[in-house]
Design a protein around this motif. Structure first.
Motif, short mmCIF file in Angstrom:
data_model
loop_
_atom_site.label_atom_id
_atom_site.label_comp_id
_atom_site.label_asym_id
_atom_site.label_seq_id
_atom_site.Cartn_x
_atom_site.Cartn_y
_atom_site.Cartn_z
N LYS A 20 89.87 -72.13 -166.87
CA LYS A 20 88.53 -71.57 -166.07
C LYS A 20 88.36 -70.88 -167.52
N ASP A 21 89.06 -69.39 -168.02
CA ASP A 21 88.55 -68.56 -169.12
C ASP A 21 88.45 -69.05 -170.29
N ARG A 22 89.28 -70.20 -170.35
CA ARG A 22 89.25 -71.15 -171.76
C ARG A 22 87.93 -71.39 -172.05
N ILE A 23 87.70 -72.61 -170.63
CA ILE A 23 86.56 -73.89 -170.54
C ILE A 23 85.61 -72.68 -170.88
N ILE A 24 85.08 -71.51 -170.47
CA ILE A 24 83.87 -70.81 -170.16
C ILE A 24 83.74 -70.72 -171.46
N SER A 25 84.69 -69.56 -172.14
CA SER A 25 84.48 -69.37 -173.67
C SER A 25 83.95 -70.36 -174.73
N THR A 26 85.30 -71.40 -174.66
CA THR A 26 84.65 -72.35 -175.52
C THR A 26 83.16 -73.43 -175.31
N ALA A 27 82.72 -73.94 -174.14
CA ALA A 27 81.66 -74.18 -173.91
C ALA A 27 80.51 -73.42 -173.67
N ASN A 28 80.51 -72.11 -173.86
CA ASN A 28 78.94 -71.21 -173.96
C ASN A 28 78.41 -71.65 -173.15
N GLY A 29 78.41 -71.77 -172.19
CA GLY A 29 77.40 -72.33 -171.21
C GLY A 29 75.97 -73.88 -171.25
N ASN A 30 77.09 -74.45 -171.90
CA ASN A 30 76.44 -75.93 -171.97
C ASN A 30 77.60 -76.40 -171.66
N PRO A 31 76.15 -77.01 -170.64
CA PRO A 31 76.43 -78.58 -169.08
C PRO A 31 77.50 -79.22 -169.46
N LEU A 32 76.88 -80.12 -170.81
CA LEU A 32 77.59 -81.27 -171.01
C LEU A 32 79.39 -80.31 -171.56
N PHE A 33 78.84 -79.80 -172.56
CA PHE A 33 80.22 -79.93 -172.66
C PHE A 33 81.17 -79.44 -171.58
N VAL A 34 81.26 -78.55 -171.14
CA VAL A 34 81.95 -79.07 -169.28
C VAL A 34 82.37 -79.54 -169.23
N GLU A 35 81.58 -80.61 -168.75
CA GLU A 35 81.69 -82.19 -167.76
C GLU A 35 82.78 -82.36 -169.27
N GLU A 36 82.12 -82.87 -170.01
CA GLU A 36 83.51 -83.13 -170.71
C GLU A 36 84.49 -83.01 -171.28
N ILE A 37 84.61 -81.27 -171.41
CA ILE A 37 86.30 -80.48 -171.21
C ILE A 37 86.82 -81.08 -170.22
N ILE A 38 86.05 -80.66 -168.70
CA ILE A 38 87.05 -81.71 -167.54
C ILE A 38 87.12 -82.53 -167.36
N ARG A 39 86.28 -83.62 -168.37
CA ARG A 39 86.83 -85.07 -167.72
C ARG A 39 88.07 -85.43 -168.54
N GLY A 40 88.03 -85.22 -170.21
CA GLY A 40 89.58 -84.66 -170.28
C GLY A 40 90.29 -84.09 -169.94
N ILE A 41 90.45 -83.23 -169.09
CA ILE A 41 91.23 -82.33 -168.32
C ILE A 41 91.97 -83.26 -167.55
N GLU A 42 90.98 -83.81 -166.77
CA GLU A 42 91.55 -84.97 -165.58
C GLU A 42 92.04 -86.62 -166.10
N GLU A 43 91.80 -86.85 -167.34
CA GLU A 43 92.94 -87.47 -168.12
C GLU A 43 93.47 -87.18 -168.38
N ARG A 44 94.18 -86.06 -168.78
CA ARG A 44 95.19 -86.19 -169.55
C ARG A 44 96.14 -86.11 -167.40
N ASP A 55 87.04 -77.69 -180.29
CA ASP A 55 85.77 -76.75 -180.36
C ASP A 55 84.09 -77.52 -180.86
N THR A 56 83.89 -78.84 -180.43
CA THR A 56 82.23 -79.39 -179.91
C THR A 56 82.70 -80.34 -179.04
N VAL A 57 81.78 -80.64 -178.62
CA VAL A 57 82.24 -81.34 -177.85
C VAL A 57 81.95 -82.89 -178.15
N GLN A 58 81.19 -83.15 -179.64
CA GLN A 58 81.52 -83.97 -179.94
C GLN A 58 83.41 -84.63 -180.38
#
Length: 252
Positions: A19-43, A66-69
């Motif tokens: 949780k804390d690492r995602i919040i820190s990295t995404a910096n409030g960007n919902p698209l970034f949060v979604e992509e991080i979660i999708r990456g975690i879910e696939e892992r 460190d970037t959504v791309q």
């Protein structure tokens, strides 16, 4: 961000750990949060498949790009080769993917292609779109960023070849109503090596835009056409075309 993460992450152990690492990295960007979660879910799914269910140990050293791309590109890279190839080819069609056109450029059987698209949908790269008429089947990229990354992953030569294939397929499929497709045809042939078709449809798109008083669009189409003609060895026919386009441009 915390609320969105709690909704998206189903495993409580992973949620507490990340949780804390995602919040820190995404910096409030919902698209970034979604992509991080999708990456975690696939892992996580990959680990479950291999019966490696020790989530705290697995995610303790998980590096979040460190970037959504970067994270979207990493998710694409995890796809099997066949699915990745379909995603790349679909990206040349744009945000919206017409299945009839995709089938034409992939040469896959409709049933096989549709199954592959459903797998890409399961991975949340694309989503189903309701379209009229009902006989037409469409998908769309879940986000323009995914389409852009897939498109830019193709070799320049491959992209231009696919644009030409798509243009030729549109001509064949919509022979009786090409006027409705001139903008698409102009776009695809402009980005192909088929300069003859590019000039034809850029001029048609320019004429259409001029007719409805969309003068800025008309000027852009005509200028693109002139640019292509100037890049070729001009013969009498091309010189005549160039003169005609300049006349149209003067009235736009």
């Amino acid at each position: 961000s915390a609320k969105l993460i709690s909704l998206l992450i189903k495993e409580n152990d992973i949620y507490q750990l990340m949780k804390d690492r995602i919040i820190s990295t995404a910096n409030g960007n919902p698209l970034f949060v979604e992509e991080i979660i999708r990456g975690i879910e696939e892992r996580r799914l990959s680990a479950d498949k291999d019966r490696l269910g020790n989530y705290p140990e697995m995610f303790a050293d998980f590096q979040i790009p460190d970037t959504v791309q970067s994270i979207a590109r990493a998710r694409i890279d995890l796809l099997p080769v066949g699915l990745k190839e379909i995603l790349y080819q679909a990206s040349v069609l744009g945000k919206y993917i017409e299945m009839n056109l995709l089938q034409k450029i992939t040469n896959l059987e409709v049933k096989i292609l549709f199954e592959m698209m459903k797998k890409l949908q399961k991975h949340e790269f694309i989503e189903r779109v309701e379209a009229e008429p009902q006989s037409q089947r469409y998908f769309a990229f879940t986000h323009s960023l995914i389409q852009e990354i897939a498109y830019n992953s193709l070799l320049f030569k491959t992209r231009r070849s696919l644009h030409n294939k798509i243009g030729m397929a549109i001509q064949e499929m919509y022979l009786s109503k090409l006027d409705e497709k001139v903008e698409e045809l102009a776009y695809h042939f402009k980005n192909s090596d088929n300069k003859v078709k590019a000039v034809i449809y850029l001029n048609k798109a320019g004429d259409k835009a001029q007719f409805i008083y969309a003068f800025k669009n008309a000027i852009n189409y005509y200028l693109d056409s002139i640019k292509i003609l100037e890049s070729t060895e001009l013969k009498r026919e091309q010189l005549t075309q160039l003169s005609e386009i300049c006349n149209r441009l003067a009235f736009s």
